[in-house]
Design a protein around this motif. Structure first.
Motif, mmCIF file in Angstrom:
data_model
loop_
_atom_site.group_PDB
_atom_site.id
_atom_site.type_symbol
_atom_site.label_atom_id
_atom_site.label_comp_id
_atom_site.label_asym_id
_atom_site.label_seq_id
_atom_site.Cartn_x
_atom_site.Cartn_y
_atom_site.Cartn_z
ATOM 1 N N MET A 123 -12.794 16.770 -4.842
ATOM 2 C CA MET A 123 -11.418 18.070 -4.070
ATOM 3 C C MET A 123 -10.729 17.980 -5.180
ATOM 4 S SD MET A 123 -11.283 17.308 -0.189
ATOM 5 C CE MET A 123 -9.920 17.279 -0.105
ATOM 6 N N VAL A 124 -10.588 17.335 -5.935
ATOM 7 C CA VAL A 124 -9.679 17.052 -7.385
ATOM 8 C C VAL A 124 -9.875 18.292 -8.266
ATOM 9 C CG1 VAL A 124 -8.626 16.233 -9.017
ATOM 10 C CG2 VAL A 124 -8.120 15.058 -7.059
ATOM 11 N N LYS A 125 -11.775 17.890 -8.877
ATOM 12 C CA LYS A 125 -12.059 18.616 -9.284
ATOM 13 C C LYS A 125 -12.292 20.126 -8.844
ATOM 14 C CE LYS A 125 -14.967 16.726 -12.452
ATOM 15 N NZ LYS A 125 -16.146 15.825 -12.663
ATOM 16 N N GLY B 189 2.927 16.397 -2.380
ATOM 17 C CA GLY B 189 3.102 17.014 -4.399
ATOM 18 C C GLY B 189 1.036 16.284 -4.571
ATOM 19 N N GLY B 190 0.647 16.441 -3.545
ATOM 20 C CA GLY B 190 -1.236 16.032 -4.014
ATOM 21 C C GLY B 190 -1.241 17.121 -4.447
ATOM 22 N N TYR B 191 -2.469 17.081 -5.590
ATOM 23 C CA TYR B 191 -2.493 18.149 -6.766
ATOM 24 C C TYR B 191 -1.135 18.701 -7.397
ATOM 25 C CZ TYR B 191 -6.359 17.988 -3.666
ATOM 26 O OH TYR B 191 -7.130 18.157 -2.812
ATOM 27 N N LEU B 192 -0.082 18.710 -6.579
ATOM 28 C CA LEU B 192 0.743 19.296 -8.207
ATOM 29 C C LEU B 192 1.534 17.730 -9.570
ATOM 30 C CD1 LEU B 192 1.091 21.101 -5.670
ATOM 31 C CD2 LEU B 192 3.485 21.616 -5.876
ATOM 32 N N VAL B 193 1.436 16.382 -8.182
ATOM 33 C CA VAL B 193 1.597 15.436 -9.059
ATOM 34 C C VAL B 193 0.509 15.607 -10.672
ATOM 35 C CG1 VAL B 193 0.085 14.133 -7.716
ATOM 36 C CG2 VAL B 193 2.449 13.237 -9.168
ATOM 37 N N LEU B 194 -0.643 16.385 -10.542
ATOM 38 C CA LEU B 194 -1.217 15.905 -11.434
ATOM 39 C C LEU B 194 -0.799 16.432 -13.358
ATOM 40 C CD1 LEU B 194 -4.823 16.141 -9.330
ATOM 41 C CD2 LEU B 194 -4.109 13.881 -10.976
ATOM 42 N N ASP B 195 0.050 17.043 -12.877
ATOM 43 C CA ASP B 195 0.733 17.997 -13.841
ATOM 44 C C ASP B 195 2.463 18.238 -13.821
ATOM 45 O OD1 ASP B 195 2.210 20.573 -15.173
ATOM 46 O OD2 ASP B 195 1.126 22.222 -14.898
ATOM 47 N N GLY C 271 0.261 -1.239 -0.141
ATOM 48 C CA GLY C 271 -0.204 0.275 -0.149
ATOM 49 C C GLY C 271 1.034 1.437 -0.185
ATOM 50 N N LYS C 272 0.770 2.652 -0.167
ATOM 51 C CA LYS C 272 1.253 3.877 0.191
ATOM 52 C C LYS C 272 0.507 4.944 0.894
ATOM 53 C CE LYS C 272 -2.588 5.953 -2.048
ATOM 54 N NZ LYS C 272 -3.814 6.656 -1.287
ATOM 55 N N VAL C 273 1.446 5.885 0.829
ATOM 56 C CA VAL C 273 0.651 6.733 1.385
ATOM 57 C C VAL C 273 1.622 8.398 0.356
ATOM 58 C CG1 VAL C 273 2.890 6.857 3.138
ATOM 59 C CG2 VAL C 273 0.806 8.473 4.214
ATOM 60 N N PHE C 274 0.956 8.974 0.384
ATOM 61 C CA PHE C 274 0.903 10.023 -0.491
ATOM 62 C C PHE C 274 1.587 11.319 0.319
ATOM 63 C CE2 PHE C 274 0.217 11.515 -4.703
ATOM 64 C CZ PHE C 274 0.492 13.104 -4.191
ATOM 65 N N VAL C 275 2.730 12.041 0.903
ATOM 66 C CA VAL C 275 3.432 12.408 1.722
ATOM 67 C C VAL C 275 3.224 13.672 1.199
ATOM 68 C CG1 VAL C 275 5.187 12.871 2.845
ATOM 69 C CG2 VAL C 275 4.701 10.556 3.253
ATOM 70 N N VAL D 44 -8.507 8.291 -15.479
ATOM 71 C CA VAL D 44 -7.044 8.863 -15.368
ATOM 72 C C VAL D 44 -6.337 9.502 -14.170
ATOM 73 C CG1 VAL D 44 -4.921 8.805 -16.845
ATOM 74 C CG2 VAL D 44 -6.971 8.692 -17.868
ATOM 75 N N GLY D 45 -5.956 9.486 -13.074
ATOM 76 C CA GLY D 45 -5.369 10.052 -12.056
ATOM 77 C C GLY D 45 -3.881 9.650 -12.330
ATOM 78 N N SER D 46 -3.142 10.519 -10.878
ATOM 79 C CA SER D 46 -2.042 10.698 -11.915
ATOM 80 C C SER D 46 -0.773 9.675 -12.292
ATOM 81 C CB SER D 46 -1.253 11.533 -10.705
ATOM 82 O OG SER D 46 -1.060 10.739 -9.141
ATOM 83 N N GLY D 47 -1.535 8.199 -11.498
ATOM 84 C CA GLY D 47 -1.297 6.957 -11.021
ATOM 85 C C GLY D 47 0.442 7.020 -10.431
ATOM 86 N N PHE D 48 0.507 7.202 -8.939
ATOM 87 C CA PHE D 48 1.177 7.488 -7.911
ATOM 88 C C PHE D 48 0.926 6.154 -7.492
ATOM 89 C CE2 PHE D 48 -2.133 9.188 -5.886
ATOM 90 C CZ PHE D 48 -2.367 8.333 -4.990
ATOM 91 N N ASP D 49 -0.085 5.695 -6.631
ATOM 92 C CA ASP D 49 -0.532 4.469 -6.178
ATOM 93 C C ASP D 49 0.011 3.010 -7.243
ATOM 94 O OD1 ASP D 49 -2.531 4.838 -8.483
ATOM 95 O OD2 ASP D 49 -4.305 4.628 -7.289
ATOM 96 N N VAL E 133 -1.575 16.377 6.356
ATOM 97 C CA VAL E 133 -2.587 15.493 5.584
ATOM 98 C C VAL E 133 -1.843 14.949 4.122
ATOM 99 C CG1 VAL E 133 -4.443 17.048 6.462
ATOM 100 C CG2 VAL E 133 -3.444 17.910 4.166
ATOM 101 N N PRO E 134 -2.543 12.960 4.110
ATOM 102 C CA PRO E 134 -1.945 12.471 3.093
ATOM 103 C C PRO E 134 -2.646 13.144 1.833
ATOM 104 C CG PRO E 134 -3.058 11.194 4.462
ATOM 105 C CD PRO E 134 -3.312 12.557 5.141
ATOM 106 N N GLY E 135 -2.014 12.626 0.338
ATOM 107 C CA GLY E 135 -3.058 12.605 -1.220
ATOM 108 C C GLY E 135 -3.477 13.895 -1.450
ATOM 109 N N ALA E 136 -4.856 13.489 -1.173
ATOM 110 C CA ALA E 136 -5.930 14.819 -1.281
ATOM 111 C C ALA E 136 -6.292 15.637 -0.483
ATOM 112 C CB ALA E 136 -6.973 13.890 -1.879
ATOM 113 N N GLY E 137 -5.788 14.948 1.163
ATOM 114 C CA GLY E 137 -5.858 15.582 1.596
ATOM 115 C C GLY E 137 -7.432 15.986 2.639
#
Ligand SMILES: Nc1ncnc2c1ncn2[C@@H]1O[C@H](COP(=O)(O)OP(=O)(O)OP(=O)(O)O)[C@@H](O)[C@H]1O
Ligand SMILES: C[C@@](O)(CCOP(=O)(O)O)CC(=O)O
Length: 462
Positions: free
Chosen positions: A296-298, A22-28, A16-20, A215-220, A393-397
């Motif tokens: 939230m992402v949108k 770069g949330g939202y930024l990584v979409l670009d 599994g993962k924890v997104f520490v 299509v998300g960023s694919g980090f997971d 707050v991880p990921g999208a928060g």
């Protein structure tokens, strides 16, 4: 392809993962994410179906024995027009309704299709079983067997309360890896080679996106395959040329995409840029909040579109802060012995504090509760505990989780436990956060890995 008699049982696990950061930024693609793999894994095992001699089935049965109603039977056949392998879910009985699992069905369709492009002989039937470590779900459970470390959660999958560790990405990765390892000879696919991992990564990204319908960023998926890493996403347009499964040329296009014939995969996965200093660890807390914040992402992306200049200023500062955070972690991990004593983590602390301020700026400006006041209060209280370096707050928060970086000492965990377990939030705003629990997980640098089938069997029984 070897026949059913010679196919050997295989087992594979993925973390599994924890997104520490770069949330939202990584979409670009201009920005990166810092993702840690966790020691909570999903295990998938595959073995031949025992049939009476002379009986030939084209059936694959998938079970997830920790959950109620969690068995899926699939028939499969090669389609015309190079549409790949079509997978059809079979009804267990006339009375039963079809209980779909899109992640399993899509991963199976994509994996069998890829296999069929390499070996156009019949695919033998098999049994597949899935086991997930406890931390993926917060439901109480009892050991599956008297001595198993895996729990029977006694609920259906839709009733399971996910803790946000990326169960679908770990599942799709381990599932795809075990199916490829089982049906393909080692020279065509091996998890032990870089080329094999790339094939797995590309195939799992494609099927995870198809199953999610976005299509998300694919980090997971990247962290499920490679473990902890600094991640720059692939260009989303890569996947747009893929026909839907079963339609003409799906198989050929999938093969070319997965093997990257056009050299199109621009994903960047830097493992060396992420390290955990000896003496530190991550702790994840699950926050009961009874409220999810959809979209939230949108909303953040729409705000960024409409306020490009202001958004880019925050994005650029945050990217620098995130890079500084990763660099300091790596420096501490590699330059042992320097800056001992209380000041050792001063720079990490400051970086976390300034990055959080930028995240709150993002929240305020976009009107999206990425780090809402309730989480600010909780993070501040945890950060004040002796031995805690900081948290985010991880990921999208949102309201449902926090992740903390702290000294890997029993007394620090105990002191933290006192704060979170007695946590009573002031009812501020529309959302009141409830119980906060510490999850039994920590970071792990290792991605997908083969498991010894015997050990897998022991794990299910001992
Ligand atoms: N143990 C399991 N057995 C079978 N299917 C599972 C299992 N765990 C997860 N899944 C599949 O994955 C889906 C959950 O995926 P989803 O992407 O919603 O959650 P997640 O990946 O855990 O969440 P997050 O992205 O917030 O970390 C389930 O509905 C089910 O289809
Ligand atoms: C907001 C985003 O950057 C991170 C979402 O992370 P999570 O699903 O909250 O773990 C979206 C993405 O990267 O696909």
């Amino acid at each position: 392809m070897p026949d059913a008699q010679t196919l050997q049982p295989q087992a594979v696990s993925a973390p599994g993962k924890v997104f520490v950061a770069g949330g939202y930024l990584v979409l670009d693609r201009k920005y990166t994410a810092l993702v840690f793999g966790l020691d909570a894994r999903i295990y998938v095992e595959i073995e031949p179906i025992q049939t009476r001699s002379g009986v030939t089935l084209s059936e694959i049965i998938v079970r997830s024995p920790q959950f109620l109603d969690a068995a899926w039977e699939y028939g499969y056949r090669l389609t015309e027009g190079d549409g790949g392998i079509a997978v059809t879910q079979l009804r267990v009985s006339h009375a039963s309704s079809l209980n779909k699992n899109p992640f399993i069905e899509t991963a199976l369709t994509f994996a069998l299709t890829y296999i069929s492009t390499l070996q156009p002989t019949r695919i033998a039937p098999s049994n597949i079983s899935i086991l997930a470590d406890q931390a993926y779900y917060s439901n109480p459970g009892k050991p599956l067997t008297s001595s198993s470390r895996f729990l029977n959660f006694d609920v259906t999958l839709p009733d399971a309360h996910k803790t946000g560790l990326g169960s679908s990405a770990a599942l799709v990765t381990a599932f795809t890896a075990v199916v490829l390892s089982y049906y393909l000879p080692k020279k065509a696919f091996s998890l032990d080679t870089d080329a094999g991992k790339r094939v797995l990564h590309n195939l799992a990204q494609a099927s995870h996106c198809a199953a999610q319908g976005k299509v998300g960023s694919g980090f997971d998926i990247a962290s499920a395959v490679y473990g902890s890493c600094l991640y720059r996403r692939f260009s989303p347009a890569l996947l747009s040329s893929l026909p839907t499964p079963g339609s003409p040329l799906f198989a050929k296009t999938l093969k070319s995409l997965v093997e990257d014939e056009g050299g199109m995969w621009d994903v960047e996965i830097a493992k060396a840029k992420v390290k955990m200093p000896r003496g530190l660890r991550l702790v994840m807390c699950d926050v009961d909040c009874g409220s999810q914040t959809p979209g939230m992402v949108k909303k953040v992306l729409k705000w960024r579109e409409e306020n490009r200049e202001a958004a880019d200023a925050i994005w650029d500062k945050l990217q620098k802060g995130n890079e500084a955070f990763a660099a300091e972690l790596t420096r501490l991990a590699t330059e042992e012995g320097e800056n001992v004593g209380k000041e050792k983590y001063a720079k990490l602390k400051d970086t976390i504090v300034s990055n959080r301020a930028l995240i709150r700026e993002m929240s305020k400006a976009s009107g999206v509760p990425v780090e809402p006041p309730q989480q600010t209060a909780l993070l501040d209280a945890c950060s004040a505990v002796e031995g805690v370096v900081g948290g985010v707050v991880p990921g999208a928060g949102g309201y449902d989780a926090i992740v903390l970086l702290l000294e890997d000492k029993e007394e620090t965990i105990q002191a933290l436990r006192k704060v979170v377990e007695g946590w009573k939030a002031d009812s501020e705003g529309e959302v009141t956060i409830g119980k906060v629990g510490i999850l039994g997980v920590r970071e792990d640098m290792v991605g997908v890995r083969r498991e010894d089938v015997e050990i897998y069997k022991e794990r299910t029984t001992s």
